[in-house]
Design an enzyme around this catalytic site. Structure first.
Site, short mmCIF file in Angstrom:
data_model
loop_
_atom_site.label_atom_id
_atom_site.label_comp_id
_atom_site.label_asym_id
_atom_site.label_seq_id
_atom_site.Cartn_x
_atom_site.Cartn_y
_atom_site.Cartn_z
N ASP A 117 35.81 26.49 13.80
CA ASP A 117 35.96 25.24 13.05
C ASP A 117 35.44 24.07 13.89
O ASP A 117 36.04 23.72 14.90
CB ASP A 117 37.46 25.06 12.76
CG ASP A 117 37.71 24.19 11.57
OD1 ASP A 117 36.75 23.67 11.00
OD2 ASP A 117 38.90 24.04 11.19
N CYS A 124 34.16 21.13 6.19
CA CYS A 124 34.77 22.45 6.26
C CYS A 124 34.73 23.26 4.96
O CYS A 124 34.08 24.28 4.87
CB CYS A 124 36.21 22.32 6.74
SG CYS A 124 37.07 23.88 6.81
N ASP A 128 31.51 26.45 11.04
CA ASP A 128 31.27 25.86 9.72
C ASP A 128 30.41 24.60 9.80
O ASP A 128 29.61 24.31 8.91
CB ASP A 128 32.59 25.57 8.98
CG ASP A 128 33.56 24.70 9.78
OD1 ASP A 128 33.29 24.42 10.96
OD2 ASP A 128 34.60 24.32 9.22
#
Lengths: 487, 487
Positions: A37, A77, A284
């Site tokens: 992330d 995201c 991401d």
């Protein structure tokens, strides 16, 4: 007697089939898809950072293929994950912005996500850690090893070694079918702190955000810490004490997730599955600092991509083809022998390039960003070639909106308090108020600060890129295409 | 013998209960909720238009209460319906824009819609005609007498008498429970025509849009046609041949829906239910012309509201309280005896004012509009008192976006082709490029064309209204409140 032997042979074969370790039938590999992330290429050993310690990811790259020109299509995201898991730009899959809380975006019900397609192809599927897409029916995994809300400090997604350990049973289950594991860390995302009032905040100024690091540590993780003076400040960030302190925390978070990857690989080896497993590592979007995440500049979209395929002959391969996250779903389906003959995706399989060659003409990628938080409407479309990037800001009349975690970042607050006019290499006024068109020559201006869109020498190029971008919008059914006629 | 008599009496009572017509138990009224699509107060006999023929609605007003100051909170179909059916502003129920196709907005899963609450209170519920909200679970009716997609010429929502006829069984069912019928016409919305290419369009220039009128007519409807020279052009519209021709079509569409209302009332009377039924007539937003629909100006938000309650003593009542569509759900629940004690809605019940008095201090309403189509981000918040309206345009840097049906309207196209600078009473430039603040004195400037926001004489008033508007945003958990701090 011959009959008995035949019978016993068949019995043994049947027994072997039942007891055989997972996967391997019909040559279809298992798939372990690791997604972090907000991890940029700026903080990975194998992508050239000599300070950060990422031995597990570096080993994976040494054992596989490292893509040097891999691009997300939106630095947000949920939208990015929807692209990754559908092979469709988010303007076409419906996930225009974040999934959680009031943002509440989700994909169209008729989209078929990667786990659903792999399940239909005979895979058993499981996910663990961050999900952040919806609806469940579109992106359904058979097994949910852990869920967890976005930005929840209590999420298992912050504890990568523990996450890996919880996949052990799934990885080693005696099952004929190959498996698909989606392993998604919350690291190295910025982390909320809870104020005495009970209200969460990303703002810890003057202390750095901890990026999930905590004094108590995490099970199985040996903390790797960094000194602010040692980190490498990339050109898009300000070289300030606040930023260095935050980069040190970010590095620590990356080193933690690296240990999760290491444990996962170890478990695959222990289960005898490593060789027959396709392992993919991506993020991401880029790092959670203003200038990267939620932009379509390279720090937001140029991302790590490491692919370790089964049975390859030349480890340590580097692949320079320009790929994008729309290519991931078709590529994984291709490896699974389940790529539909009729093209239904915006991307295409890069399986043929896994040995380093084979991808001629892969020289452009597109980005499509519309919202991050629901209040952050700022649609951008871009085309990036090896030399140039054209960005169209469809709402250039608005001030560029800041994501909460970026607006509250001590790095940004520090720059504001200092009253400086420059952030990284970019004037703040230019970052916040953007023209309709931005055109950069990445060869001479890799930091994307000299806008050539109004330069008389570049008008022919600009028109060519606009034409290609509009064709892309037509082809991918972009609802925002009508903005060319109005606004 | 006494035992036998008692037994027979009980039997008779039980039989009567089983055979009794619907409703009426415990004094709870049936509810028939009639909602039309894009019908302003400009085209209703009982609201002062001497040309249009709306005998059924006029009769309902004569038999009930007509609200002179009733306001939608957003002039967009799905968002407005979500407010009507939840009692919550759409910035809080999640339906930020249209529900259908690529727009794809829907309310949060934990919202409890009016039909769900009435069902829980013991009502049987049915809907017919246009729905246009989601998800189904939030706004679920037990019985769906007809569905139909938005803007679908084949929808039953265009055939109001037929719609009424299809409710006959539901209205006359022998059932102990009171009923809640949601009767939603597609009239008088603009209608798509299908081009030879198969592509739908609202653009019929130079012919007027037909607003659903068709040469073949509709079952049970006696067409009422109008001559362009006879219609009344309201001040917000241009007095052009195109506009007059379109208003004539619009009137015809309104007269058709009026006949549906007439048939519905007739059926209620035939079923012996009229007296014990609460009938409400409203529209979701104002007429589908630029200047009304999708704006927060009065032509978009000041709407018809007729309420015929059971057992009233003074028919023909006029109620001047300022009510808004957030009040509808609490009011209907109040009539049903099912209004929760703890306030959970943004609105409040106006049941106490049904006889014309009783609503002192109802002197302000709020509007909250964010999107119509998903590409039409243009958040506006406003407070309207009896004398003033303050509008905050949160994305004033953008050109005001046009809904497809308005952009393609022959009225708008005609003005564009004529190259005029004025539309209605408003300069086109002013309509398209709006400042952050608009402040109007409705007493001296009912058409909202003289913006006083920068007038030195009005700064104290402006600040007062801003304070009240911000308090409203705080109170109703508006995600866009942070725009006061940024942008």
């Amino acid at each position: 007697m011959r009959t008995l032997v035949l019978f016993l042979s068949l019995l043994a074969a049947a027994q072997a089939a039942v007891n055989s370790p997972a996967g391997g039938t019909a040559g279809r590999p298992n798939i372990v898809f690791i997604i972090s992330d907000d991890h940029g290429t700026d903080a990975l050993g194998c992508y050239g950072n000599p300070v950060i310690k990422t031995p597990a990811l570096d080993a994976l790259a040494a054992d596989g293929t490292r893509f040097t020109h891999a691009f997300g299509t939106t630095a947000s995201c949920s939208p990015s994950r929807s692209v990754i898991l559908s092979g469709l730009h988010n303007h076409r899959n419906g996930m225009y912005g974040l999934e959680h809380q009031v943002h509440h975006f989700q994909s169209f019900g008729d989209v078929k996500g990667l786990p659903v397609l792999l399940e239909a192809a005979g895979y058993r599927t499981a996910r663990i850690g961050k999900f952040h897409v919806a609806p469940e029916s579109v992106y359904r995994f058979q097994t949910v090893l852990s869920g967890g809300a976005a930005n929840d400090p209590a999420s298992l997604g912050r504890s990568p070694v523990e996450m890996a350990d919880r996949t052990r049973e799934f990885l080693s289950a005696r099952d004929e079918r190959p498996f698909f594991l989606f392993y998604a860390t919350d690291d190295p995302h910025r982390a909320n702190e809870v104020l005495p009032s009970g209200k969460p905040t990303f703002d810890t100024y003057p202390r750095p955000n901890r990026f999930g690091n905590r004094d108590a540590g995490y099970p199985g993780v040996t903390p790797v810490t960094y000194r602010p003076q040692d980190v490498i400040v990339p050109p898009f960030l300000p070289d300030t004490p606040e930023c260095r302190a935050e980069l040190a925390e970010y590095y620590q978070s990356v080193s933690r997730l690296d240990q999760g990857v290491g444990r996962l690989v170890q478990l695959l080896k222990e289960a005898g599955q490593y060789e027959r497993t396709l392992i993919v590592y991506i993020s991401d979007n880029g790092v959670a600092f203003p200038g990267a995440k939620t932009t379509v500049y390279d720090p937001g979209l140029r991302l790590p991509c490491i692919v370790k395929a089964p049975g390859r002959k030349q480890p340590g391969t580097v692949q320079p083809a320009m790929i994008s996250w729309t290519d991931l779903t078709p590529t994984l389906l291709d490896f699974a022998g389940a790529l539909p003959a009729a093209a239904t995706f915006h991307g295409r399989s890069f399986r043929g390039g896994i040995d380093g060659g084979g991808l001629t003409g892969w020289d452009e990628v597109y980005a499509s960003h519309t919202l991050h938080e629901v209040t952050m409407y700022y649609p951008m479309r871009s085309i990036r070639t090896r030399q140039h990037k054209l960005i169209v800001n469809l709402a250039s009349g608005l001030a560029y909106p800041f994501a909460l975690d970026l607006k509250q970042s001590p790095t940004w607050i520090g720059v504001q308090k200092a009253g400086g006019a420059i952030y990284g290499k970019r004037p703040i006024a230019q970052f916040i108020h953007r023209p309709q068109f931005e055109l950069y020559d990445l060869t001479t201006d890799p930091d994307e600060v000299r806008n050539l869109a109004d330069d008389p020498q570049h008008q022919a190029l600009k028109q060519t890129l606009i034409t290609r971008l509009r064709a892309f919008q037509e082809r991918t059914l972009d609802p925002w295409i009508h903005k060319w006629d109005y606004e």
